[in-house]
Design an enzyme around this catalytic site. Structure first.
Site, PDB file in Angstrom:
ATOM      1  N   ASN A 164       0.864  -1.188   0.000  1.00  9.66           N
ATOM      2  CA  ASN A 164       0.000   0.000   0.000  1.00  9.66           C
ATOM      3  C   ASN A 164       0.898   1.236   0.000  1.00  9.66           C
ATOM      4  O   ASN A 164       1.489   1.569   1.020  1.00  9.66           O
ATOM      5  CB  ASN A 164      -0.904  -0.042   1.240  1.00  9.66           C
ATOM      6  CG  ASN A 164      -1.760   1.215   1.363  1.00  9.66           C
ATOM      7  OD1 ASN A 164      -1.796   2.042   0.452  1.00  9.66           O
ATOM      8  ND2 ASN A 164      -2.439   1.362   2.485  1.00  9.66           N
ATOM      9  N   LYS A 177       0.092   4.250  -0.327  1.00  8.06           N
ATOM     10  CA  LYS A 177      -0.576   5.424   0.254  1.00  8.06           C
ATOM     11  C   LYS A 177      -0.378   6.639  -0.673  1.00  8.06           C
ATOM     12  O   LYS A 177      -0.347   6.482  -1.877  1.00  8.06           O
ATOM     13  CB  LYS A 177      -0.090   5.644   1.686  1.00  8.06           C
ATOM     14  CG  LYS A 177      -0.221   4.359   2.520  1.00  8.06           C
ATOM     15  CD  LYS A 177      -0.064   4.546   3.989  1.00  8.06           C
ATOM     16  CE  LYS A 177      -0.240   3.195   4.688  1.00  8.06           C
ATOM     17  NZ  LYS A 177      -0.200   3.269   6.141  1.00  8.06           N
ATOM     18  N   GLU A 192      -6.855   4.441   7.851  1.00 10.12           N
ATOM     19  CA  GLU A 192      -6.758   5.868   7.513  1.00 10.12           C
ATOM     20  C   GLU A 192      -8.064   6.380   6.912  1.00 10.12           C
ATOM     21  O   GLU A 192      -8.438   7.549   7.098  1.00 10.12           O
ATOM     22  CB  GLU A 192      -5.561   6.095   6.581  1.00 10.12           C
ATOM     23  CG  GLU A 192      -4.244   6.012   7.350  1.00 10.12           C
ATOM     24  CD  GLU A 192      -3.096   5.346   6.598  1.00 10.12           C
ATOM     25  OE1 GLU A 192      -3.101   5.361   5.357  1.00 10.12           O
ATOM     26  OE2 GLU A 192      -2.193   4.808   7.271  1.00 10.12           O
ATOM     27  N   GLU A 247      -5.156  -5.177  10.679  1.00  9.87           N
ATOM     28  CA  GLU A 247      -4.175  -4.110  10.857  1.00  9.87           C
ATOM     29  C   GLU A 247      -4.492  -3.368  12.153  1.00  9.87           C
ATOM     30  O   GLU A 247      -5.350  -2.475  12.162  1.00  9.87           O
ATOM     31  CB  GLU A 247      -4.251  -3.108   9.699  1.00  9.87           C
ATOM     32  CG  GLU A 247      -3.808  -3.657   8.374  1.00  9.87           C
ATOM     33  CD  GLU A 247      -3.289  -2.548   7.463  1.00  9.87           C
ATOM     34  OE1 GLU A 247      -2.136  -2.621   7.064  1.00  9.87           O
ATOM     35  OE2 GLU A 247      -4.026  -1.597   7.167  1.00  9.87           O
ATOM     36  N   HIS A 265      -9.692   0.756   5.223  1.00  9.18           N
ATOM     37  CA  HIS A 265      -8.360   0.984   5.795  1.00  9.18           C
ATOM     38  C   HIS A 265      -8.477   1.957   6.968  1.00  9.18           C
ATOM     39  O   HIS A 265      -9.310   2.861   6.951  1.00  9.18           O
ATOM     40  CB  HIS A 265      -7.416   1.559   4.720  1.00  9.18           C
ATOM     41  CG  HIS A 265      -5.993   1.584   5.196  1.00  9.18           C
ATOM     42  ND1 HIS A 265      -5.504   2.603   5.970  1.00  9.18           N
ATOM     43  CD2 HIS A 265      -4.971   0.706   5.034  1.00  9.18           C
ATOM     44  CE1 HIS A 265      -4.232   2.349   6.258  1.00  9.18           C
ATOM     45  NE2 HIS A 265      -3.890   1.205   5.695  1.00  9.18           N
ATOM     46  N   GLY A 307       2.380   2.431  10.783  1.00  8.85           N
ATOM     47  CA  GLY A 307       3.267   3.583  10.612  1.00  8.85           C
ATOM     48  C   GLY A 307       3.955   4.020  11.894  1.00  8.85           C
ATOM     49  O   GLY A 307       4.515   5.109  11.973  1.00  8.85           O
ATOM     50  N   SER A 356       3.507  -1.911  10.319  1.00 14.27           N
ATOM     51  CA  SER A 356       4.959  -1.820  10.536  1.00 14.27           C
ATOM     52  C   SER A 356       5.718  -3.091  10.151  1.00 14.27           C
ATOM     53  O   SER A 356       6.698  -3.448  10.803  1.00 14.27           O
ATOM     54  CB  SER A 356       5.259  -1.455  11.997  1.00 14.27           C
ATOM     55  OG  SER A 356       4.779  -0.157  12.290  1.00 14.27           O
TER      56      SER A 356
HETATM   57  P1  13P Z   1       3.036   0.537   7.680  1.00 13.57           P
HETATM   58  O1  13P Z   1       3.588  -0.765   7.140  1.00 13.57           O
HETATM   59  O2  13P Z   1       3.760   1.737   7.199  1.00 13.57           O
HETATM   60  O3  13P Z   1       2.868   0.471   9.170  1.00 13.57           O
HETATM   61  O4  13P Z   1       1.546   0.679   7.074  1.00 13.57           O
HETATM   62  C1  13P Z   1       0.677  -0.375   7.183  1.00 13.57           C
HETATM   63  C2  13P Z   1      -0.536  -0.084   6.387  1.00 13.57           C
HETATM   64  O5  13P Z   1      -1.312   0.789   6.710  1.00 13.57           O
HETATM   65  C3  13P Z   1      -0.763  -0.866   5.163  1.00 13.57           C
HETATM   66  O6  13P Z   1      -2.037  -0.664   4.665  1.00 13.57           O
END
Ligand code: 13P
Length: 263
Positions: free
Chosen positions: A11, A13, A98, A168, A96, A174, A214
């Site tokens: 992803n 982003k 976010e 997740e 997701h 993150g 992460s």
């Molecule tokens: P990170 O691997 O940067 O923690 O992000 C995970 C994520 O949100 C994947 O969709």
């Protein structure tokens, strides 16, 4: 014993422009072998989906949309529908953290998006997970239950076969904080139990469940070794060619190992 294909999803982003995305895939394609039992999916900015769809070899990479609107067409200025993405992407992220927390997407919208994806022959990757607060209050199981029941409310047993669930934990995204394998194992168990409750034992065995939060090259193998985990949803490490290549290699090793398919 269920035979589920491993799935590694990057992803990206809101990172990389169209040119950078193209260069990235060019470099990655030189490093990643095609593997029968491992699917590699990248989820770039919406702008890069079209050019990357022409650039990639779909045996090597598939594409996922990071977002879309649940209506198929109409007066929805600025939105992109699953109908418009149909044929361009194989997968789409839905729910997701976010989208849930920054853009306040709620269960009803997420349910409508899951349904829209399926209707347009796109496989939804339904993301679920608890916040740090919910975790400290001991609410993880309840949160996963609500997000799965909410997200899959309008789905039939036949449609379920196209769905992927990604666990997740919000506090691990993150942050560099690693969820402990035992906690992930418990969450995956909760997820499969919930799917079993809704759709039966065979569906619970067949559905693919990913871990995200992460994930780095040095932790990928330990998450892939958790019984019931079929792959990874990778954020930060998926926009680094070398790191993503190593994570994909972990999945190849795992798929080749004799105990790879245990639930
Ligand atoms: P990170 O691997 O940067 O923690 O992000 C995970 C994520 O949100 C994947 O969709």
């Amino acid at each position: 014993m269920a035979q589920r294909k491993k799935l590694i999803v990057g992803n990206w982003k809101m990172n990389m422009n169209v040119h950078q995305a193209s260069v990235f895939i060019h470099h990655l394609s030189k490093k990643v072998a095609v593997h029968r039992d491992v699917e590699v999916v990248v989820s770039p900015t919406m702008l890069a989906l079209q050019p990357l769809s022409l650039q990639i070899d779909r045996r090597q990479f598939k594409l996922a949309a990071q977002n879309f609107y649940f209506r198929d067409h109409g007066a929805f200025t600025g939105e992109v529908s699953a109908t418009q993405l149909s044929g361009l992407v194989d997968y789409a992220l839905v729910g997701h953290s976010e989208r849930r927390h920054v853009f306040h997407e709620h269960d009803k919208l997420i349910r409508d998006k899951v349904q829209a994806a399926v209707r347009n022959r796109i496989k939804p990757i339904l993301c679920v997970g608890e916040t740090a607060h919910e975790r400290s209050e001991g609410e993880t199981t309840g949160v996963l239950h609500d997000q799965i029941v909410g997200g899959l409310a309008n789905i039939t047993s036949e449609e379920l076969s196209s769905i992927v669930i990604a666990y997740e934990p919000v506090w691990a995204i993150g942050t560099g904080k690693n969820a402990m394998p035992d906690d992930v194992k418990k969450a995956v168990h909760t997820i499969r139990n919930q799917v079993k409750h809704l759709f039966g034992e065979a569906a619970a065995q067949a559905i693919r469940v990913l871990y995200g939060g992460s994930v780095k090259p040095d932790s990928a193998a330990s998450y892939l070794a958790i019984p019931g985990i079929d792959g990874l949803l990778v954020g930060g490490a998926s926009i680094n060619v070398h790191e993503f290549e190593l994570i994909i290699a972990s999945a190849h090793h795992r798929a080749d190992s004799p105990e790879a398919w245990a639930l």
